[in-house]
Design a protein around this motif. Structure first.
Motif, PDB file in Angstrom:
ATOM      1  N   THR A   9       0.945  -1.084   0.275  1.00 17.80           N
ATOM      2  CA  THR A   9      -0.048  -0.084   0.109  1.00 17.80           C
ATOM      3  C   THR A   9       1.045   1.642   0.027  1.00 17.80           C
ATOM      4  O   THR A   9       2.151   0.870   0.311  1.00 17.80           O
ATOM      5  CB  THR A   9      -0.537   0.086   1.205  1.00 17.80           C
ATOM      6  OG1 THR A   9      -0.064  -0.489   2.561  1.00 17.80           O
ATOM      7  CG2 THR A   9      -1.631  -0.601   0.910  1.00 17.80           C
ATOM      8  N   ASN A  10      -0.021   2.256  -0.469  1.00 14.86           N
ATOM      9  CA  ASN A  10       0.769   3.770  -0.014  1.00 14.86           C
ATOM     10  C   ASN A  10       1.049   3.977   1.634  1.00 14.86           C
ATOM     11  O   ASN A  10      -1.093   4.085   1.159  1.00 14.86           O
ATOM     12  CB  ASN A  10       0.529   4.521  -1.287  1.00 14.86           C
ATOM     13  CG  ASN A  10       1.136   5.634  -1.315  1.00 14.86           C
ATOM     14  OD1 ASN A  10       1.196   6.267  -0.302  1.00 14.86           O
ATOM     15  ND2 ASN A  10       1.130   6.629  -2.380  1.00 14.86           N
ATOM     16  N   ASP A  47       1.190   6.779   2.411  1.00 15.55           N
ATOM     17  CA  ASP A  47       0.537   8.278   2.478  1.00 15.55           C
ATOM     18  C   ASP A  47      -0.774   8.358   3.125  1.00 15.55           C
ATOM     19  O   ASP A  47      -1.267   9.389   3.709  1.00 15.55           O
ATOM     20  CB  ASP A  47       0.981   9.468   1.216  1.00 15.55           C
ATOM     21  CG  ASP A  47       2.290   9.914   1.174  1.00 15.55           C
ATOM     22  OD1 ASP A  47       2.855   9.964   2.085  1.00 15.55           O
ATOM     23  OD2 ASP A  47       2.393   9.674   0.132  1.00 15.55           O
ATOM     24  N   THR A  48      -2.072   7.362   1.933  1.00 14.12           N
ATOM     25  CA  THR A  48      -2.591   7.260   2.459  1.00 14.12           C
ATOM     26  C   THR A  48      -3.377   5.306   3.636  1.00 14.12           C
ATOM     27  O   THR A  48      -4.093   5.493   4.093  1.00 14.12           O
ATOM     28  CB  THR A  48      -3.348   6.606   1.247  1.00 14.12           C
ATOM     29  OG1 THR A  48      -3.176   5.425   0.916  1.00 14.12           O
ATOM     30  CG2 THR A  48      -3.438   7.287   0.172  1.00 14.12           C
ATOM     31  N   SER A  49      -2.543   5.001   3.555  1.00 19.38           N
ATOM     32  CA  SER A  49      -2.820   4.051   4.807  1.00 19.38           C
ATOM     33  C   SER A  49      -1.020   4.150   5.256  1.00 19.38           C
ATOM     34  O   SER A  49      -0.395   3.478   5.141  1.00 19.38           O
ATOM     35  CB  SER A  49      -2.693   3.019   4.346  1.00 19.38           C
ATOM     36  OG  SER A  49      -3.686   2.845   3.445  1.00 19.38           O
ATOM     37  N   PRO A  50      -1.525   4.986   6.928  1.00 15.94           N
ATOM     38  CA  PRO A  50      -0.206   4.917   7.067  1.00 15.94           C
ATOM     39  C   PRO A  50       0.247   3.646   8.333  1.00 15.94           C
ATOM     40  O   PRO A  50      -0.698   2.799   8.254  1.00 15.94           O
ATOM     41  CB  PRO A  50      -0.504   6.094   8.730  1.00 15.94           C
ATOM     42  CG  PRO A  50      -1.650   6.308   7.522  1.00 15.94           C
ATOM     43  CD  PRO A  50      -2.486   5.844   7.640  1.00 15.94           C
ATOM     44  N   THR A  60       5.312   5.488   9.406  1.00 11.49           N
ATOM     45  CA  THR A  60       5.005   7.109   8.508  1.00 11.49           C
ATOM     46  C   THR A  60       5.496   7.910  10.067  1.00 11.49           C
ATOM     47  O   THR A  60       4.324   9.066  10.228  1.00 11.49           O
ATOM     48  CB  THR A  60       3.769   7.075   8.501  1.00 11.49           C
ATOM     49  OG1 THR A  60       3.160   6.209   9.088  1.00 11.49           O
ATOM     50  CG2 THR A  60       3.983   6.027   6.783  1.00 11.49           C
ATOM     51  N   ASN A 110       5.332  -1.860   1.364  1.00 13.46           N
ATOM     52  CA  ASN A 110       5.288  -0.577   0.923  1.00 13.46           C
ATOM     53  C   ASN A 110       5.229   0.598   0.431  1.00 13.46           C
ATOM     54  O   ASN A 110       7.482   0.190   0.574  1.00 13.46           O
ATOM     55  CB  ASN A 110       4.376  -0.396   2.374  1.00 13.46           C
ATOM     56  CG  ASN A 110       2.637  -1.252   2.797  1.00 13.46           C
ATOM     57  OD1 ASN A 110       2.794  -1.701   2.350  1.00 13.46           O
ATOM     58  ND2 ASN A 110       3.223  -0.721   4.491  1.00 13.46           N
ATOM     59  N   ASN A 147       5.610   5.049  -0.024  1.00 17.06           N
ATOM     60  CA  ASN A 147       5.458   6.825  -1.087  1.00 17.06           C
ATOM     61  C   ASN A 147       7.247   7.407  -1.060  1.00 17.06           C
ATOM     62  O   ASN A 147       7.669   6.409  -0.798  1.00 17.06           O
ATOM     63  CB  ASN A 147       4.459   7.111   0.704  1.00 17.06           C
ATOM     64  CG  ASN A 147       5.509   7.325   1.566  1.00 17.06           C
ATOM     65  OD1 ASN A 147       6.616   7.261   2.016  1.00 17.06           O
ATOM     66  ND2 ASN A 147       4.776   7.911   2.290  1.00 17.06           N
TER      67      ASN A 147
END
Length: 84
Positions: free
Chosen positions: A37-38, A40-43, A48, A71, A73
């Motif tokens: 996952t990214n 940025d959208t799913s910490p 993060t 993952n 970002n």
């Protein structure tokens, strides 16, 4: 309960540890995560947390490309072998 500088409470050990490490000026190396996952959208914590001392590490495959499960970002600054 103590509050971290970004307003979150330090309920979990990793969150609290990352803030303490930042205050001490220690480099904190954390896995970016393995959910493909990214972040940025799913910490993914602690990688993060908005702390300059944290370096998020992604995984690479046998071709030195980002592993399909890793993952990522814009803040993931480094990658290391994660697939045999």
């Amino acid at each position: 309960m103590r509050t971290c500088p970004d307003g979150r409470t330090a309920e979990h050990g990793a969150a609290r540890l990352s803030w303490l490490v930042a205050l001490a000026g220690i480099l904190f190396v954390a896995a970016a995560g393995n959910s493909s996952t990214n972040i940025d959208t799913s910490p993914h914590y602690p990688s993060t947390n908005p702390i300059a001392n944290i370096v998020a590490v992604a995984a690479t495959d046998h071709n030195d490309a980002k592993a399909s499960f890793s993952n990522t970002n814009a803040d993931v600054e480094i990658a290391a072998p994660g697939v045999e």
